[in-house]
Design a protein around this motif. Structure first.
Motif, PDB file in Angstrom:
ATOM      1  N   ALA A   1       0.824  -1.211   0.000  1.00 40.37           N
ATOM      2  CA  ALA A   1       0.000   0.000   0.000  1.00 40.37           C
ATOM      3  C   ALA A   1       0.859   1.262   0.000  1.00 40.37           C
ATOM      4  O   ALA A   1       0.322   2.379  -0.085  1.00 40.37           O
ATOM      5  N   GLY A   2       2.181   1.096   0.085  1.00 39.02           N
ATOM      6  CA  GLY A   2       3.085   2.241   0.086  1.00 39.02           C
ATOM      7  C   GLY A   2       3.010   3.079   1.348  1.00 39.02           C
ATOM      8  O   GLY A   2       3.268   4.281   1.317  1.00 39.02           O
ATOM      9  N   LEU A   3       2.661   2.443   2.479  1.00 37.49           N
ATOM     10  CA  LEU A   3       2.487   3.171   3.734  1.00 37.49           C
ATOM     11  C   LEU A   3       3.707   3.018   4.639  1.00 37.49           C
ATOM     12  O   LEU A   3       4.288   1.933   4.725  1.00 37.49           O
ATOM     13  N   PRO A   4       4.102   4.066   5.326  1.00 37.63           N
ATOM     14  CA  PRO A   4       5.260   3.990   6.232  1.00 37.63           C
ATOM     15  C   PRO A   4       5.011   3.039   7.399  1.00 37.63           C
ATOM     16  O   PRO A   4       3.905   2.965   7.935  1.00 37.63           O
ATOM     17  N   TYR A   5       6.072   2.345   7.764  1.00 36.70           N
ATOM     18  CA  TYR A   5       6.035   1.432   8.910  1.00 36.70           C
ATOM     19  C   TYR A   5       7.242   1.755   9.786  1.00 36.70           C
ATOM     20  O   TYR A   5       8.390   1.533   9.389  1.00 36.70           O
ATOM     21  N   VAL A   6       6.986   2.297  10.977  1.00 34.65           N
ATOM     22  CA  VAL A   6       8.052   2.742  11.871  1.00 34.65           C
ATOM     23  C   VAL A   6       8.034   1.891  13.135  1.00 34.65           C
ATOM     24  O   VAL A   6       6.980   1.697  13.747  1.00 34.65           O
ATOM     25  N   VAL A   7       9.198   1.392  13.502  1.00 35.95           N
ATOM     26  CA  VAL A   7       9.333   0.556  14.704  1.00 35.95           C
ATOM     27  C   VAL A   7      10.106   1.326  15.761  1.00 35.95           C
ATOM     28  O   VAL A   7      11.160   1.899  15.475  1.00 35.95           O
ATOM     29  N   VAL A   8       9.565   1.337  16.982  1.00 38.18           N
ATOM     30  CA  VAL A   8      10.249   1.943  18.129  1.00 38.18           C
ATOM     31  C   VAL A   8      10.611   0.823  19.097  1.00 38.18           C
ATOM     32  O   VAL A   8       9.725   0.204  19.705  1.00 38.18           O
ATOM     33  N   PHE A   9      11.900   0.529  19.224  1.00 41.38           N
ATOM     34  CA  PHE A   9      12.357  -0.533  20.128  1.00 41.38           C
ATOM     35  C   PHE A   9      12.411  -0.003  21.560  1.00 41.38           C
ATOM     36  O   PHE A   9      12.991   1.051  21.822  1.00 41.38           O
ATOM     37  N   THR A  10      11.822  -0.761  22.479  1.00 42.48           N
ATOM     38  CA  THR A  10      11.952  -0.434  23.896  1.00 42.48           C
ATOM     39  C   THR A  10      12.522  -1.657  24.606  1.00 42.48           C
ATOM     40  O   THR A  10      12.597  -2.746  24.036  1.00 42.48           O
ATOM     41  N   ASN A  11      12.927  -1.470  25.826  1.00 44.64           N
ATOM     42  CA  ASN A  11      13.607  -2.526  26.580  1.00 44.64           C
ATOM     43  C   ASN A  11      12.612  -3.471  27.263  1.00 44.64           C
ATOM     44  O   ASN A  11      11.767  -3.012  28.011  1.00 44.64           O
ATOM     45  N   PRO A  12      12.711  -4.794  27.021  1.00 44.24           N
ATOM     46  CA  PRO A  12      13.555  -5.474  26.040  1.00 44.24           C
ATOM     47  C   PRO A  12      12.749  -5.850  24.798  1.00 44.24           C
ATOM     48  O   PRO A  12      11.536  -5.986  24.861  1.00 44.24           O
ATOM     49  N   THR A  13      13.433  -6.031  23.672  1.00 44.97           N
ATOM     50  CA  THR A  13      12.809  -6.580  22.469  1.00 44.97           C
ATOM     51  C   THR A  13      13.640  -7.789  22.065  1.00 44.97           C
ATOM     52  O   THR A  13      14.767  -7.636  21.585  1.00 44.97           O
ATOM     53  N   THR A  14      13.100  -8.976  22.267  1.00 48.55           N
ATOM     54  CA  THR A  14      13.892 -10.194  22.082  1.00 48.55           C
ATOM     55  C   THR A  14      13.104 -11.294  21.380  1.00 48.55           C
ATOM     56  O   THR A  14      11.913 -11.168  21.119  1.00 48.55           O
ATOM     57  N   GLY A  15      13.799 -12.403  21.104  1.00 49.41           N
ATOM     58  CA  GLY A  15      13.182 -13.627  20.601  1.00 49.41           C
ATOM     59  C   GLY A  15      12.493 -13.468  19.263  1.00 49.41           C
ATOM     60  O   GLY A  15      12.953 -12.751  18.364  1.00 49.41           O
ATOM     61  N   GLY A  16      11.362 -14.154  19.125  1.00 47.88           N
ATOM     62  CA  GLY A  16      10.641 -14.205  17.855  1.00 47.88           C
ATOM     63  C   GLY A  16      10.132 -12.864  17.379  1.00 47.88           C
ATOM     64  O   GLY A  16       9.922 -12.676  16.179  1.00 47.88           O
ATOM     65  N   VAL A  17       9.940 -11.919  18.283  1.00 47.99           N
ATOM     66  CA  VAL A  17       9.491 -10.579  17.881  1.00 47.99           C
ATOM     67  C   VAL A  17      10.617  -9.854  17.151  1.00 47.99           C
ATOM     68  O   VAL A  17      10.414  -9.267  16.086  1.00 47.99           O
ATOM     69  N   SER A  18      11.835  -9.901  17.722  1.00 50.05           N
ATOM     70  CA  SER A  18      12.967  -9.248  17.058  1.00 50.05           C
ATOM     71  C   SER A  18      13.342  -9.962  15.764  1.00 50.05           C
ATOM     72  O   SER A  18      13.952  -9.363  14.870  1.00 50.05           O
ATOM     73  N   ALA A  19      12.965 -11.238  15.651  1.00 49.19           N
ATOM     74  CA  ALA A  19      13.296 -12.012  14.445  1.00 49.19           C
ATOM     75  C   ALA A  19      12.209 -11.936  13.391  1.00 49.19           C
ATOM     76  O   ALA A  19      12.300 -12.601  12.358  1.00 49.19           O
ATOM     77  N   SER A  20      11.193 -11.106  13.615  1.00 42.83           N
ATOM     78  CA  SER A  20      10.124 -11.000  12.621  1.00 42.83           C
ATOM     79  C   SER A  20       9.764  -9.536  12.385  1.00 42.83           C
ATOM     80  O   SER A  20      10.592  -8.772  11.886  1.00 42.83           O
ATOM     81  N   PHE A  21       8.568  -9.115  12.766  1.00 43.68           N
ATOM     82  CA  PHE A  21       8.072  -7.792  12.368  1.00 43.68           C
ATOM     83  C   PHE A  21       8.858  -6.626  12.968  1.00 43.68           C
ATOM     84  O   PHE A  21       8.854  -5.527  12.413  1.00 43.68           O
TER      85      PHE A  21
END
Length: 289
Positions: free
Chosen positions: A191-211
Motif C-alpha cells: 500500500a506504500g504506507l510507512p512502517y516505523v518501529v520503536v524498540f523499547t527494553n527489552p525486544t527479544t526472541g521471535g518478535v525481534s526475528a520478525s516484524f
C-alpha cells in the motif's frame, strides 16, 4: 497531666501511626536513587538522576504518543484461548486470566488510532505487563489487524516493541506468528504506507526475528536490549567476552540495525516529523504514478 494525656499524646500517636502509601516512592533500577512516584510519572518514567528509561505500560505509551493523549482503541480479533491445552505448574488459561485481571488488557498488544503532531497514524503497542509481552496467536492476529486498519485509513503504522519473545505455552502456534506478522508488513509495503518501529527494553526472541526488524525506520529508546538470544546465552555459546554495550540500542545504531536512538520525551515530535516527511513523499509518488 490531663492536657498532655487528652491532647498531646493522641496527636503524637496519630503522627507516628499515619499510613504511608506503598507506592509513594520508587527506586531506579539502574542507579538505585529513590524518587517520588508522582515525579517519576511526570518525567514519563525516566529517572531524573541517571536518565534510565523504565518500563512503561501500553496505555501510558499511547497517552504519551498521541496529541493531547487522545486516541481510539480498536477491538481485537478473538482467537482460540488455549490451542494446545497447555499446562505446566499452572494451566495456561489460568495464566491468561491472571494477566488480564492484573493488566486490564485482553492481550499483549494494544492497537489505537489518532493524531501524532497533526499527522493521522495507527499505533500498536506491546504490553510487557501482559505475560512479558510474549507473542502468541492472538498477538499475531492483533498485529495484522493493526496493518489492515492502517491500510484502510491510508495511515502510517507505528509499533512500540517490548517482548520476551514467543509464548512457550502456544508452542509451534506461537512460532507461526513470525511469518504471519511478516504478511502484515507486506500489506503495508504494497500500500506504500510507512512502517516505523520503536524498540523499547527489552525486544527479544521471535518478535525481534520478525516484524520488529522489518521497519522502514528503526528508532530505539536509550540502552534498550534488542536481541534474539540474550548476551549471556551468546557468551556461554561462543565462550568469548562480548563487547561493551553489546545488543544495546547504541551498539546496534553503530552497526546499522537502528537508525535513531531517542529519549522518550523526544519521540512524539520525532515521529511526527518522520511520518510527515514519509507521507508527503507517498503523496508525491502517488501523483506521479
Amino acid at each position: 497531666m490531663s492536657w498532655m494525656t487528652d491532647y498531646v499524646r493522641p496527636k503524637l500517636r496519630g503522627l507516628l501511626q499515619r499510613d504511608v502509601p506503598d507506592n509513594l516512592w520508587t527506586n531506579c533500577e539502574s542507579c538505585g536513587q529513590m524518587m517520588l512516584t508522582k515525579e517519576l510519572e511526570r518525567s514519563e518514567k525516566v529517572c531524573p538522576h541517571c536518565g534510565h528509561h523504565m518500563r512503561a505500560t501500553a496505555k501510558e505509551r499511547l497517552g504519551w504518543t498521541f496529541d493531547g493523549g487522545e486516541y481510539t482503541t480498536i477491538e481485537l480479533p478473538k482467537m482460540p484461548v488455549d490451542p494446545l491445552g497447555f499446562k505446566d505448574s499452572k494451566r495456561y488459561t489460568d495464566r491468561l486470566k491472571d494477566a488480564r485481571n492484573k493488566s486490564h488488557l485482553d492481550e499483549a498488544l494494544v492497537v489505537a488510532h489518532g493524531m501524532i503532531k497533526g499527522q493521522k497514524a495507527v499505533v500498536a503497542v506491546m504490553a510487557p505487563e501482559f505475560l512479558l509481552g510474549t507473542m502468541g496467536a492472538a498477538l499475531g492476529e492483533a498485529f495484522v489487524a493493526a496493518c489492515r486498519l492502517a491500510v484502510l485509513q491510508k495511515a502510517p503504522l507505528v509499533v512500540y516493541t517490548a517482548s520476551g519473545g514467543a509464548r512457550m505455552q502456544e508452542g509451534v502456534v506461537s512460532l507461526m506468528q513470525m511469518p504471519r506478522t511478516t504478511i502484515g508488513v507486506q500489506m503495508l509495503q504494497e500500500a506504500g504506507l510507512p512502517y516505523v518501529v520503536v524498540f523499547t527494553n527489552p525486544t527479544t526472541g521471535g518478535v525481534s526475528a520478525s516484524f520488529a526488524m522489518l521497519g522502514d525506520v528503526h528508532i530505539a529508546e536509550p540502552n534498550a536490549l534488542i536481541a534474539f538470544a540474550g548476551p549471556r546465552v551468546i557468551q556461554d555459546t561462543v565462550r568469548e567476552k562480548l563487547p561493551e554495550g553489546f545488543q544495546r540500542s547504541e551498539y546496534l545504531r553503530e552497526h546499522g540495525m537502528v537508525d535513531i536512538v531517542a529519549k522518550r520525551s523526544e519521540l512524539p515530535e520525532l515521529l511526527g516529523r518522520i511520518l510527515g516527511i514519509m507521507m508527503r513523499q507517498k503523496t508525491v509518488s502517488d501523483a506521479a504514478a
